[in-house]
Design a protein around this motif. Structure first.
Motif, short mmCIF file in Angstrom:
data_model
loop_
_atom_site.label_atom_id
_atom_site.label_comp_id
_atom_site.label_asym_id
_atom_site.label_seq_id
_atom_site.Cartn_x
_atom_site.Cartn_y
_atom_site.Cartn_z
N LEU A 69 20.04 -51.90 65.05
CA LEU A 69 19.63 -51.33 63.78
C LEU A 69 20.71 -51.47 62.70
O LEU A 69 20.40 -51.72 61.54
CB LEU A 69 19.23 -49.87 63.95
CG LEU A 69 18.20 -49.36 62.97
CD1 LEU A 69 16.96 -50.22 62.93
CD2 LEU A 69 17.84 -47.94 63.27
N CYS A 87 15.43 -45.75 59.96
CA CYS A 87 14.92 -44.67 60.83
C CYS A 87 13.94 -43.80 60.05
O CYS A 87 12.84 -43.51 60.53
CB CYS A 87 16.07 -43.81 61.35
SG CYS A 87 17.06 -44.58 62.62
N ASN A 90 10.56 -45.19 59.40
CA ASN A 90 9.75 -45.29 60.61
C ASN A 90 9.56 -43.95 61.31
O ASN A 90 9.10 -43.90 62.45
CB ASN A 90 10.39 -46.29 61.57
CG ASN A 90 10.27 -47.70 61.06
OD1 ASN A 90 9.27 -48.35 61.26
ND2 ASN A 90 11.30 -48.18 60.36
N SER A 92 11.63 -42.01 62.69
CA SER A 92 12.35 -42.02 63.97
C SER A 92 13.68 -41.31 63.83
O SER A 92 14.41 -41.50 62.86
CB SER A 92 12.59 -43.47 64.41
OG SER A 92 13.35 -43.49 65.60
N LEU A 98 14.17 -47.75 68.08
CA LEU A 98 13.49 -48.68 67.18
C LEU A 98 13.68 -50.13 67.58
O LEU A 98 12.84 -50.98 67.29
CB LEU A 98 13.97 -48.49 65.74
CG LEU A 98 13.47 -47.23 65.04
CD1 LEU A 98 14.11 -47.09 63.67
CD2 LEU A 98 11.95 -47.26 64.91
N THR A 99 14.80 -50.45 68.22
CA THR A 99 15.07 -51.84 68.60
C THR A 99 15.05 -52.06 70.11
O THR A 99 15.42 -53.12 70.58
CB THR A 99 16.43 -52.29 68.03
OG1 THR A 99 17.44 -51.39 68.50
CG2 THR A 99 16.41 -52.33 66.51
N VAL A 106 8.70 -52.90 62.92
CA VAL A 106 9.55 -51.90 62.27
C VAL A 106 9.40 -52.09 60.76
O VAL A 106 9.38 -53.21 60.27
CB VAL A 106 11.03 -52.08 62.69
CG1 VAL A 106 11.94 -51.17 61.93
CG2 VAL A 106 11.19 -51.86 64.18
#
Length: 121
Positions: A69, A87, A90, A92, A98-99, A106
């Motif tokens: 990220l 983040c 999304n 998150s 996320l990755t 994303v």
């Protein structure tokens, strides 16, 4: 304010310190807390994660194997410390999630301008 916390904040020690404009905690309040023994300490106020819609424009990105990220933030936003904006876009709170999976879609904010309310809810 506790002298050591005050000095740490003033010096912007470490990356992402609350005094760096790129920090999600920039401008966050420090609050007092009194320990059972009567010693007063200060801590950073909790940051409420904003709604993803705070970012008016995003672009999609398909995660590739080995993506990180911070590298995506550097590539798309010009600063690896702005990973938190990805983040937020999304919804998150776990940057690694996320990755973690190649192929995951994303959302990347199109601008590195931080919209009002992005930092402290």
């Amino acid at each position: 304010m506790d002298a050591s916390l005050s000095a740490l904040i003033r010096s912007a020690a470490g990356t992402g310190a609350p005094t760096l404009p790129s920090s999600r905690y920039y401008g966050a309040a420090t609050l007092p807390y009194t320990l059972a023994n009567g010693v007063a300490v200060r801590y950073l106020a909790r940051r409420i994660v904003p709604q993803p819609t705070i970012y008016p424009a995003t672009q999609g990105y398909a995660v590739c194997e080995g993506d990180r990220l911070d590298n995506l933030a550097a590539k798309f936003l010009g600063d690896p410390l702005l990973y938190w904006m990805i983040c937020d876009a999304n919804a998150s709170v776990d940057p690694d999630a996320l990755t973690a999976q190649a192929g995951r879609a994303v959302l990347i904010p199109l601008s590195s301008n931080i919209p009002p309310g992005a930092r402290n809810g």
